[in-house]
Motif scaffolding. Structure first.
Motif, mmCIF file in Angstrom:
data_model
loop_
_atom_site.group_PDB
_atom_site.id
_atom_site.type_symbol
_atom_site.label_atom_id
_atom_site.label_comp_id
_atom_site.label_asym_id
_atom_site.label_seq_id
_atom_site.Cartn_x
_atom_site.Cartn_y
_atom_site.Cartn_z
ATOM 1 N N SER A 250 9.604 48.496 5.895
ATOM 2 C CA SER A 250 11.259 47.328 6.171
ATOM 3 C C SER A 250 10.471 47.104 8.046
ATOM 4 O O SER A 250 10.752 45.402 7.814
ATOM 5 C CB SER A 250 11.858 48.468 6.585
ATOM 6 N N PHE A 358 18.006 45.672 4.692
ATOM 7 C CA PHE A 358 17.277 45.834 3.507
ATOM 8 C C PHE A 358 18.279 47.608 3.275
ATOM 9 O O PHE A 358 19.247 48.029 3.220
ATOM 10 C CB PHE A 358 16.505 47.393 4.244
ATOM 11 N N SER A 360 17.714 50.462 0.614
ATOM 12 C CA SER A 360 16.317 50.850 -0.310
ATOM 13 C C SER A 360 17.313 52.022 -1.989
ATOM 14 O O SER A 360 18.072 52.395 -1.799
ATOM 15 C CB SER A 360 15.928 52.394 0.693
ATOM 16 N N ILE A 390 16.597 42.298 1.713
ATOM 17 C CA ILE A 390 15.550 43.036 0.951
ATOM 18 C C ILE A 390 16.026 44.616 -0.426
ATOM 19 O O ILE A 390 16.277 45.241 0.417
ATOM 20 C CB ILE A 390 14.551 42.869 1.609
ATOM 21 N N LEU A 392 14.669 47.564 -1.722
ATOM 22 C CA LEU A 392 13.330 48.472 -2.219
ATOM 23 C C LEU A 392 13.080 49.627 -2.971
ATOM 24 O O LEU A 392 14.160 50.303 -2.572
ATOM 25 C CB LEU A 392 12.699 49.148 -0.166
ATOM 26 N N ALA A 403 9.139 45.088 -3.007
ATOM 27 C CA ALA A 403 10.003 44.864 -2.000
ATOM 28 C C ALA A 403 10.292 43.830 -2.596
ATOM 29 O O ALA A 403 9.867 42.636 -2.990
ATOM 30 C CB ALA A 403 9.441 44.740 -0.787
#
Length: 424
Positions: A250, A358, A360, A390, A392, A403
């Motif tokens: 990140s 982000f 995850s 994004i 992950l 990613a």
């Protein structure tokens, strides 16, 4: 790609009347009304009965187990009403049966191109409007000529986060293989975070773009992560102890996102927002541990300029750790989270702040999902309609991070230049 059939699958048992109306939590209401997609790929295995000749049988088994699983996860078969309530009316989920005249190996060779994965999901997630006539969950089962299978899933982010959907997918897979003991989830998130009136608030607005948004996949393997870990060591200031793989990746993307924006002449602050799972942040964790819905909050780290990589790692960790049990409690009974979120949104709307977000999925057991024909050989996702998002995900071996980056094409190309330089 040949679509063989489309149908609606309903729960095997009717949802009781007293469960008919399920309130959305305000955390659900704050999420964009988009579909989140992912695709499991399975190799052919004749020893497990997975061959190109028994598509009908496999499809029927998947539909039957899906129907049974929906009985326990009944909100997925409902429809949203007025952004306040899920009408658990058993209207069902969409099921697409398809065949592609290709081999699974062809897909795995082109796995760096998320655009090619769109054909394996039941709808286009780049469209914000609902193309499934209100269905909150949709699945496409695609059979390859070689006997391989792709199972593509899309779900409405308005009603669930990925943790919730993975619990359902695991339950569905377990039911398909004849297991009767599956995790039980409760549907009372609104009791903790009651719905509110957010009239006029468009959660997609700050991430919409007039530019074409594309997605590219970057694989941070063990060697690249080791190089980032070394770069995260500060020569003078305090170093973050044992930075996680998610923090390392990140911070790398955030750093180059700032540099890209500065290169394009931006004069503003830069935010990196992280979606934080609340389920493990209460004591005891069982309070929210098995709650279905969007049991998540978004927290932002802010940078005023291009900073050293290790400084950004430290800022990310500090911001994520602000989501404490006290913070969650204050957000249940008060406006702390709403105020923090809307302050960031306001700065984004005014052009004072530029940001990337982000999410995850690295702790989710994607590679353990077995419908009776083995574990997946790969998991992919595809482009979302919002910029600077994004996702992950763990690599299959569990040692790296993939990613999946949604950005403008020229930004992705500049990011790729920096990505290739990591180990040098």
């Amino acid at each position: 790609m040949e679509v063989i059939s489309k149908e609606i699958i309903k729960p095997s048992c009717e949802t009781p009347l007293h469960l008919r109306n399920l309130k959305l939590s305000y955390l659900d209401q704050l999420l964009p009304p988009i579909y989140i997609p992912f695709v499991f790929f399975y190799e052919a295995d004749e020893s497990r009965g997975l061959t190109c000749s028994n598509h009908v049988q496999i499809c029927q088994e998947l539909k039957n187990s899906l129907s049974k699983s929906l009985t326990s996860f009944y909100p997925l078969a409902g429809r949203i009403r007025d952004n306040f309530v899920i009408d658990c009316n058993d209207n069902g989920v969409e099921f697409v049966n398809a065949r592609i005249h290709a081999h699974l190996t062809d897909v795995l060779k082109s796995e760096s191109d998320p655009e090619c994965l769109k054909q394996y999901i039941p709808l286009d997630p780049s469209a914000i409007d609902n193309p499934c006539e209100g269905a909150l969950f949709a699945v496409q089962v695609t059979f390859f000529d070689c006997g391989g299978i792709a199972i593509g899933v899309c779900f409405s982010h308005r009603i669930a986060d990925c943790t919730s959907i993975m619990a359902f997918v695991e339950a569905w897979a377990a039911t398909t293989t004849g297991k009767t003991e599956v995790s039980q989830f409760s549907f009372d998130l609104a009791n903790y975070f009651p719905p509110r009136d957010f009239s006029g608030f468009d959660p997609c607005r700050v991430r919409k773009s007039n530019d074409k948004i594309t997605m590219r996949r970057f694989v941070f393997d063990k060697e690249k992560l080791a190089a980032l870990r070394k770069a995260a060591i500060s020569p003078s200031a305090t170093t973050v102890k044992n930075p996680s793989r998610v923090e390392l990746v990140s911070a790398f993307i955030w750093k180059h996102f700032i540099e890209l924006s500065k290169h394009n002449g931006a004069k503003k602050n830069f935010a990196a927002s992280h979606v934080v799972n609340l389920r493990t942040r209460t004591s005891p964790p069982q309070i929210l541990g098995n709650v279905f819905g969007n049991s998540v909050m978004s927290v932002s780290a802010i940078s005023e300029s291009v900073q050293e990589y290790y400084e950004l790692v430290r800022k990310l960790r500090r911001s994520i750790r602000t989501i404490t049990e006290d913070y969650i409690t204050e957000s249940q009974s008060g406006d702390r989270y709403v105020n923090d979120l809307f302050n960031v949104v306001s700065s984004l709307m005014k052009g004072e702040l530029e940001g990337c977000s982000f999410s995850s999925w690295s702790k989710l057991p994607f590679y353990e999902v077995d419908y009776g024909f083995g574990k997946p050989v790969w998991l992919g996702t595809t482009a979302l309609p919002l910029r600077n998002i994004i996702i992950l995900v763990n690599t299959r071996c569990g040692e790296g991070i993939e990613a999946w980056v949604n950005m403008k094409q020229d930004n992705l190309e500049m990011l790729e230049v920096q990505f290739k330089l990591i180990s040098h």
